[in-house]
Structures are given as structure tokens and as C-alpha cells.
Design a protein around this motif. Structure first.
Motif, PDB file in Angstrom:
ATOM      1  N   ASP A 101       0.866  -1.414   0.196  1.00 18.38           N
ATOM      2  CA  ASP A 101       0.128   0.041   0.166  1.00 18.38           C
ATOM      3  C   ASP A 101       0.869   1.200   0.110  1.00 18.38           C
ATOM      4  OD1 ASP A 101      -2.361  -1.392   0.018  1.00 18.38           O
ATOM      5  OD2 ASP A 101      -2.360  -1.703   2.235  1.00 18.38           O
ATOM      6  N   TRP A 102       1.865   1.154   0.611  1.00 19.90           N
ATOM      7  CA  TRP A 102       2.758   2.321   0.858  1.00 19.90           C
ATOM      8  C   TRP A 102       4.371   1.927   0.661  1.00 19.90           C
ATOM      9  CZ3 TRP A 102       1.408   7.351   1.410  1.00 19.90           C
ATOM     10  CH2 TRP A 102      -0.161   7.496   1.744  1.00 19.90           C
ATOM     11  N   THR A 103       4.970   2.826   0.220  1.00 18.90           N
ATOM     12  CA  THR A 103       6.581   2.614   0.061  1.00 18.90           C
ATOM     13  C   THR A 103       7.106   4.031   0.223  1.00 18.90           C
ATOM     14  OG1 THR A 103       8.460   1.849  -1.301  1.00 18.90           O
ATOM     15  CG2 THR A 103       6.849   3.092  -2.528  1.00 18.90           C
ATOM     16  N   ALA A 104       8.461   4.154   0.467  1.00 17.00           N
ATOM     17  CA  ALA A 104       9.331   5.303   0.437  1.00 17.00           C
ATOM     18  C   ALA A 104      10.363   5.270  -0.460  1.00 17.00           C
ATOM     19  CB  ALA A 104       9.727   5.248   2.036  1.00 17.00           C
ATOM     20  N   THR A 105      10.564   6.371  -0.967  1.00 18.39           N
ATOM     21  CA  THR A 105      11.734   6.390  -1.887  1.00 18.39           C
ATOM     22  C   THR A 105      12.974   7.107  -1.228  1.00 18.39           C
ATOM     23  OG1 THR A 105      10.599   7.060  -3.808  1.00 18.39           O
ATOM     24  CG2 THR A 105      12.679   8.055  -3.647  1.00 18.39           C
ATOM     25  N   SER A 121      11.786  -0.319   1.186  1.00 18.25           N
ATOM     26  CA  SER A 121      10.727  -0.414   2.343  1.00 18.25           C
ATOM     27  C   SER A 121       9.404  -0.584   1.739  1.00 18.25           C
ATOM     28  CB  SER A 121      10.907   0.909   3.169  1.00 18.25           C
ATOM     29  OG  SER A 121      12.113   0.780   3.902  1.00 18.25           O
ATOM     30  N   TYR A 122       8.647  -1.442   2.366  1.00 15.90           N
ATOM     31  CA  TYR A 122       7.253  -1.342   1.913  1.00 15.90           C
ATOM     32  C   TYR A 122       6.034  -1.512   3.268  1.00 15.90           C
ATOM     33  CZ  TYR A 122       7.683  -6.340   3.506  1.00 15.90           C
ATOM     34  OH  TYR A 122       8.076  -7.411   4.204  1.00 15.90           O
ATOM     35  N   ALA A 123       4.714  -1.176   3.220  1.00 14.27           N
ATOM     36  CA  ALA A 123       3.973  -1.471   4.199  1.00 14.27           C
ATOM     37  C   ALA A 123       2.599  -1.697   3.629  1.00 14.27           C
ATOM     38  CB  ALA A 123       3.620  -0.137   4.925  1.00 14.27           C
ATOM     39  N   ILE A 142      12.073  14.966  -6.412  1.00 16.94           N
ATOM     40  CA  ILE A 142      12.291  15.536  -5.335  1.00 16.94           C
ATOM     41  C   ILE A 142      13.436  15.245  -4.643  1.00 16.94           C
ATOM     42  CG2 ILE A 142      11.351  16.089  -2.884  1.00 16.94           C
ATOM     43  CD1 ILE A 142       8.422  15.513  -4.084  1.00 16.94           C
ATOM     44  N   MET A 143      13.880  13.907  -4.630  1.00 14.92           N
ATOM     45  CA  MET A 143      14.994  13.342  -3.940  1.00 14.92           C
ATOM     46  C   MET A 143      16.213  13.927  -4.557  1.00 14.92           C
ATOM     47  SD  MET A 143      16.337  11.332  -1.657  1.00 14.92           S
ATOM     48  CE  MET A 143      15.015  10.097  -1.164  1.00 14.92           C
ATOM     49  N   ARG A 144      16.303  14.279  -5.980  1.00 16.16           N
ATOM     50  CA  ARG A 144      17.217  14.483  -6.595  1.00 16.16           C
ATOM     51  C   ARG A 144      17.464  16.077  -6.439  1.00 16.16           C
ATOM     52  NH1 ARG A 144      15.197  13.274 -11.769  1.00 16.16           N
ATOM     53  NH2 ARG A 144      16.228  11.183 -11.695  1.00 16.16           N
ATOM     54  N   ASP A 145      16.673  16.893  -6.236  1.00 13.44           N
ATOM     55  CA  ASP A 145      16.644  18.274  -5.809  1.00 13.44           C
ATOM     56  C   ASP A 145      17.166  18.608  -4.236  1.00 13.44           C
ATOM     57  OD1 ASP A 145      15.975  18.934  -7.882  1.00 13.44           O
ATOM     58  OD2 ASP A 145      13.972  19.552  -7.530  1.00 13.44           O
ATOM     59  N   SER A 202      15.183  17.585   3.352  1.00 12.62           N
ATOM     60  CA  SER A 202      15.839  17.575   4.610  1.00 12.62           C
ATOM     61  C   SER A 202      15.372  16.924   5.749  1.00 12.62           C
ATOM     62  CB  SER A 202      16.243  19.136   4.908  1.00 12.62           C
ATOM     63  OG  SER A 202      16.594  19.450   6.260  1.00 12.62           O
ATOM     64  N   ARG A 203      15.717  15.978   6.166  1.00 13.77           N
ATOM     65  CA  ARG A 203      15.127  15.182   7.461  1.00 13.77           C
ATOM     66  C   ARG A 203      13.757  14.929   7.332  1.00 13.77           C
ATOM     67  NH1 ARG A 203      12.825  15.920  12.396  1.00 13.77           N
ATOM     68  NH2 ARG A 203      13.082  14.162  13.829  1.00 13.77           N
ATOM     69  N   GLN A 204      13.474  14.064   6.174  1.00 15.74           N
ATOM     70  CA  GLN A 204      12.136  13.689   5.890  1.00 15.74           C
ATOM     71  C   GLN A 204      12.151  12.465   4.903  1.00 15.74           C
ATOM     72  OE1 GLN A 204       9.731  15.613   3.160  1.00 15.74           O
ATOM     73  NE2 GLN A 204      11.258  17.055   2.700  1.00 15.74           N
ATOM     74  N   ARG A 205      11.187  11.566   5.149  1.00 16.16           N
ATOM     75  CA  ARG A 205      11.031  10.390   4.144  1.00 16.16           C
ATOM     76  C   ARG A 205      10.076  10.760   3.133  1.00 16.16           C
ATOM     77  NH1 ARG A 205      15.110   8.269   3.202  1.00 16.16           N
ATOM     78  NH2 ARG A 205      15.741   6.435   4.322  1.00 16.16           N
ATOM     79  N   LEU A 206      10.184  10.385   2.034  1.00 15.74           N
ATOM     80  CA  LEU A 206       9.109  10.807   0.752  1.00 15.74           C
ATOM     81  C   LEU A 206       8.236   9.513   0.629  1.00 15.74           C
ATOM     82  CD1 LEU A 206      11.396  12.655  -1.969  1.00 15.74           C
ATOM     83  CD2 LEU A 206       9.781  13.655  -0.250  1.00 15.74           C
ATOM     84  N   VAL A 207       7.130   9.563   1.122  1.00 13.04           N
ATOM     85  CA  VAL A 207       6.142   8.276   1.012  1.00 13.04           C
ATOM     86  C   VAL A 207       4.969   8.374   0.183  1.00 13.04           C
ATOM     87  CG1 VAL A 207       6.706   7.761   3.564  1.00 13.04           C
ATOM     88  CG2 VAL A 207       4.647   8.935   2.997  1.00 13.04           C
ATOM     89  N   TRP A 208       4.678   7.320  -0.558  1.00 14.24           N
ATOM     90  CA  TRP A 208       3.774   7.391  -1.626  1.00 14.24           C
ATOM     91  C   TRP A 208       3.016   6.120  -1.804  1.00 14.24           C
ATOM     92  CZ3 TRP A 208       5.193   4.389  -6.044  1.00 14.24           C
ATOM     93  CH2 TRP A 208       6.499   4.172  -6.127  1.00 14.24           C
ATOM     94  N   GLN A 209       1.786   6.122  -1.992  1.00 16.11           N
ATOM     95  CA  GLN A 209       0.818   5.163  -2.320  1.00 16.11           C
ATOM     96  C   GLN A 209       1.235   4.286  -3.666  1.00 16.11           C
ATOM     97  OE1 GLN A 209      -3.002   6.998  -1.549  1.00 16.11           O
ATOM     98  NE2 GLN A 209      -3.078   5.235  -0.410  1.00 16.11           N
ATOM     99  N   VAL A 210       1.281   2.937  -3.236  1.00 15.04           N
ATOM    100  CA  VAL A 210       1.353   1.862  -4.321  1.00 15.04           C
ATOM    101  C   VAL A 210       0.074   1.371  -4.893  1.00 15.04           C
ATOM    102  CG1 VAL A 210       2.656   0.072  -5.083  1.00 15.04           C
ATOM    103  CG2 VAL A 210       3.707   1.301  -3.487  1.00 15.04           C
ATOM    104  N   SER A 211      -0.569   0.653  -3.947  1.00 12.93           N
ATOM    105  CA  SER A 211      -1.947   0.086  -4.335  1.00 12.93           C
ATOM    106  C   SER A 211      -3.176   0.948  -4.613  1.00 12.93           C
ATOM    107  CB  SER A 211      -2.334  -1.016  -3.624  1.00 12.93           C
ATOM    108  OG  SER A 211      -2.587  -0.262  -2.359  1.00 12.93           O
ATOM    109  N   GLY A 212      -2.941   2.100  -3.960  1.00 11.27           N
ATOM    110  CA  GLY A 212      -4.000   3.076  -3.931  1.00 11.27           C
ATOM    111  C   GLY A 212      -5.098   2.612  -2.839  1.00 11.27           C
ATOM    112  N   GLU A 213      -4.621   1.672  -2.034  1.00  9.64           N
ATOM    113  CA  GLU A 213      -5.491   1.263  -0.735  1.00  9.64           C
ATOM    114  C   GLU A 213      -4.828   1.289   0.300  1.00  9.64           C
ATOM    115  OE1 GLU A 213      -8.124  -2.297  -1.494  1.00  9.64           O
ATOM    116  OE2 GLU A 213      -7.063  -2.602  -3.587  1.00  9.64           O
ATOM    117  N   GLY A 214      -5.669   0.902   1.516  1.00  7.63           N
ATOM    118  CA  GLY A 214      -5.029   1.032   2.843  1.00  7.63           C
ATOM    119  C   GLY A 214      -4.767   2.445   3.387  1.00  7.63           C
TER     120      GLY A 214
END
Ligand SMILES: NC(=O)c1ccc[n+]([C@@H]2O[C@H](COP(=O)([O-])OP(=O)(O)OC[C@H]3O[C@@H](n4cnc5c(N)ncnc54)[C@H](OP(=O)(O)O)[C@@H]3O)[C@@H](O)[C@H]2O)c1
Length: 364
Positions: free
Chosen positions: A36-40, A62-64, A345-348, A351-363
Motif C-alpha cells: 500500500d505504501w513505499t518510501a523513496t 521499504s514497504y507497508a 524531489i529526492m534529486r533536488d 532535509s530530514r524527511q522520508r518521501l512516502v507514496w501510495q502503491v496500491s491506492g488502498e490501505g
């Protein structure tokens, strides 16, 4: 054979694309998880822009998500269990895809008080922290955590880059196991937070006399040598961390550097340049031991293989000893768009944060 979409890199700096990959049925000790979620992470950028370590393929570690299939030997999880983990070996374990199929030891149950989007900020950094501390700094992390501080609780340990995800979690781990003298470098706006997490002192790595400030603090009231016995470099930048660290080490200091060594960081204009060896990147005094760290080696430790992700990670998150990290949710109309945006965003620089985003679109 059933297939599902995955985000892949095909060549350095080429746009990411979607590939339909086989959906792997569970072996006896495996679970299949709907991601449902991952982090770049920076490693995804190192791979996508620099082709680092891997042949191009499915990204993400990383996955959740939710268990949707179980092998016959799986005892502690059920269909519907909410889980998170760090997978990194074959295609079936990488996180930027709708399903991962992983052994139980690469998976832990998300504590009920923590949202999957928050839990996913932790697995790769937790594995890195525990592996670096035990294998590279040679500090044992007995489990369960003993109720008393270790005999060497006052040893000075420097984390260079403590605002990085790996650095922040390493600080949390060391403090939880009773280490009281952890020094840290970070940008000034992180200093209060890092002190709250237990850092004994925090220094601005951009100050021209940062190294002198660290040494002065380390030597205050102490005569032992080396002044700072243990250093973890969570940045691996030749100019930004390795060379300054070399200046504060003395015979007997042990330095661990998270690989890759970054000779030139990725940017929108230039391809990155990396090395997998620290040797030759800075002049260290005689008697300093310097080692590059690769978290992927942590499975060589049987105890950590069995317990780190399945037991330690959920337990420490449940009691608030570790994470979650600050995060930003990256939005996008499709799986590919979210993956591309997070990488940009990571390329730019973040600062002290994880970029998280939805994979399945559920959860959630
Ligand atoms: N070998 C391995 O197994 C392994 C595992 C995990 C990570 N890594 C590597 O370790 C690095 C960090 O990963 P991450 O996921 O923890 O990164 P991250 O969370 O993206 O780290 C970003 C932070 O790095 C800090 N930073 C940048 N340059 C710095 C410098 N010169 N000195 C001190 N801090 C600096 C910034 O701190 P401020 O905000 O304070 O400016 C920023 O907040 C990456 O290169 C990654 O590939 C390696």
C-alpha cells in the motif's frame, strides 16, 4: 502466470517505466503482501541515476501493506495482517510494485497505533542502524534490551549526518540501548529535535570550525585517546563528511561509512559519481580503522536475520523508542507519476524527511 505492475529503471537517468512482472506464489515460509505504501530513498536515486550495484530493474526497498497470501509454515501472521519490512534481494522483494513475496524474517507486524504510511518510513533505516552499530562499530545490541546501561555507556560516538533517516534512527537505537554520549552533526534547525532524541551535543556541519568544535567538546574533562573512538558517517560524501571526519580521527578511532561514497551527488544537470571503497578518499592518521557499510550484509548475522525485522522493529516502534520519521506524502495520478515525482524531489535534495507514496491506492 498472473502479473502485476512494477516501477522499473531501465538505464541511468532514463524515465522510469511500468513493467508487468510475475506475481510470485508463496513458498512455505513466505508471505505475499499487497504493497500500500513505499518510501523513496537515496539508494533508489543511486540506482536510477547512477546504475549503482544492481542491473536496472524494480526499485524500492521499504514497504507497508496487507498480507494476502501465506505459506504453510507461517505462524505469527494471518491474511489481513498489516505488515512492513525491508526487502532488497530478488525482484520479488523490491517495494515499488503491487505485491512483494518475502520470507517471514523480512517482515514485521505494524503496531496498531501506527499508520502504515508512518511505519514505512522506518524499515531500511532501522536495518541500516542496527547493522552499522553491530557489524561496523562493533557495539552489541542484546535482545531483549537489558534493563541496565552497558558497561561502556559513556563511550563517545559521533554520528555525522544525524538528520538523515539512517542517522536519526541510529541515534534512537544507541540511546535506547543506554549510550549517553552520542555527538551529532546536522543543520541548526534540527538541533533541538536531535537533543530531544538524546544527542549529548549537536554541531552544524557547515561551520568552518565544526571539526574543532567537536574535538573541543569531546576532550572536555577527558584525557583518553582517541578523543572520539567511534564515528558513523551516514552521508558518505568525500568533501561533505569523509574529509572532515578524517581530521578528527586519531590512532584507535573506528570509522564506519555508509556506502556508496558519493564523489559527485546526482543533480538535475549532472550524472552522479560513486565509489564502493572508502580507501584513498581522505588521509586518515595511522591506526584509524575505516570500513564501508552495506546493510544488505545484515542477513549474515543469524540472530538479526531471525529477529530484526519480525520482532525488534515492531517492538521498538510500539514503545516509541524508534520512529516514525518525518515524512511528506508524494501525490500523483498514477503509480508511475508518484514514483517519478518522488525521485525528482529526492534529486533536488531533502532535509530530514522520508518521501512516502501510495502503491496500491488502498490501505491506511
Ligand atoms: N550502505 C548502506 O547500506 C546504506 C543504507 C542506508 C543509507 N545509505 C546511504 O546513506 C546516505 C543517507 O541515507 P538516508 O536515507 O539516511 O538519507 P536522507 O534521509 O535522505 O538524508 C538527508 C539528510 O542528509 C543530511 N546531509 C546531507 N549532506 C550532509 C553533510 N555533508 N553532513 C551532514 N549531513 C548531511 C541532510 O541533513 P540536514 O537536513 O541536517 O542538512 C539531510 O537531512 C545515502 O547516501 C544512502 O544511500 C547506505
Amino acid at each position: 502466470m498472473a502479473t502485476h505492475p512494477a516501477v522499473v529503471t531501465t538505464a541511468p537517468r532514463a524515465p522510469l517505466s511500468i513493467r508487468h512482472v510475475p506475481t510470485v506464489v508463496c513458498a512455505a515460509d513466505e508471505v505475499r503482501v499487497r504493497v500500500d505504501w513505499t518510501a523513496t530513498t537515496p539508494f533508489d536515486l543511486h540506482q536510477a541515476d547512477g546504475g549503482l550495484v544492481v542491473t536496472h530493474g524494480v526499485l524500492g526497498s521499504s514497504y507497508a501493506g496487507v498480507v494476502i497470501e501465506l505459506g504453510v509454515d507461517v505462524r505469527d501472521l494471518s491474511i489481513g495482517s498489516k505488515v512492513f519490512g525491508f526487502g532488497f534481494r530478488g525482484q520479488q522483494e523490491h517495494a515499488f510494485q503491487l505485491f512483494v513475496t518475502v520470507p517471514m524474517y523480512l517482515c514485521g507486524e505494524i503496531p496498531s497505533t501506527i499508520a502504515p504510511s508512518a511505519a514505512v518510513t522506518i524499515p531500511d533505516s532501522f536495518a541500516t542502524a542496527v547493522h552499522s552499530v553491530t557489524a561496523a562499530l562493533h557495539i552489541p545490541l542484546p535482545w531483549p534490551v537489558p534493563g541496565h546501561p552497558p558497561a561502556n555507556a559513556d563511550t563517545l560516538i559521533l554520528i555525522w549526518g544525524a538528520a538523515s533517516s539512517a542517522g536519526t534512527v541510529t541515534l534512537q537505537v544507541l540511546v535506547h540501548w543506554g549510550y549517553r554520549n552520542v555527538l551529532a552533526t546536522a543543520s541548526p534547525h534540527h538541533h533541538v529535535r536531535l537533543r530531544e532524541l538524546g544527542a549529548a551535543a549537536v554541531f552544524d556541519y557547515r561551520d568552518t570550525d565544526c571539526v574543532e568544535q567537536i574535538l573541543e567538546t569531546a576532550r572536555m574533562g577527558r584525557s583518553e585517546a582517541p578523543s572520539i573512538p567511534l564515528v558513523l558517517d551516514c552521508i558518505g560524501s568525500v568533501t561533505g563528511s569523509i574529509r572532515p571526519i578524517a581530521r578528527l580521527t586519531e590512532a584507535g578511532t573506528r570509522v564506519a561509512v555508509l556506502l556508496p561514497v558519493v564523489i559527485r551527488a546526482p543533480s538535475t544537470d549532472e550524472l552522479p559519481e560513486y565509489a564502493m571503497e572508502v580507501a584513498g578518499k581522505a588521509v586518515f592518521a595511522e591506526g584509524v580503522s575505516v570500513e564501508g557499510v552495506r546493510t544488505h550484509a545484515y542477513l549474515e548475522n543469524g540472530e538479526l536475520k531471525a529477529r530484526m525485522q519480525s520482532e525488534m522493529m515492531p517492538a521498538l516502534m510500539a514503545v516509541g523508542a524508534v520512529g516514525p520519521l518525518s515524512s511528506t506524502v508524494v501525490e500523483g495520478a498514477s503509480l508511475l507519476e508518484r514514483a517519478e515525482r518522488a525521485l525528482a524531489i529526492m534529486r533536488d535534495g531533502i532535509s530530514r524527511q522520508r518521501l512516502v507514496w501510495q502503491v496500491s491506492g488502498e490501505g491506511e
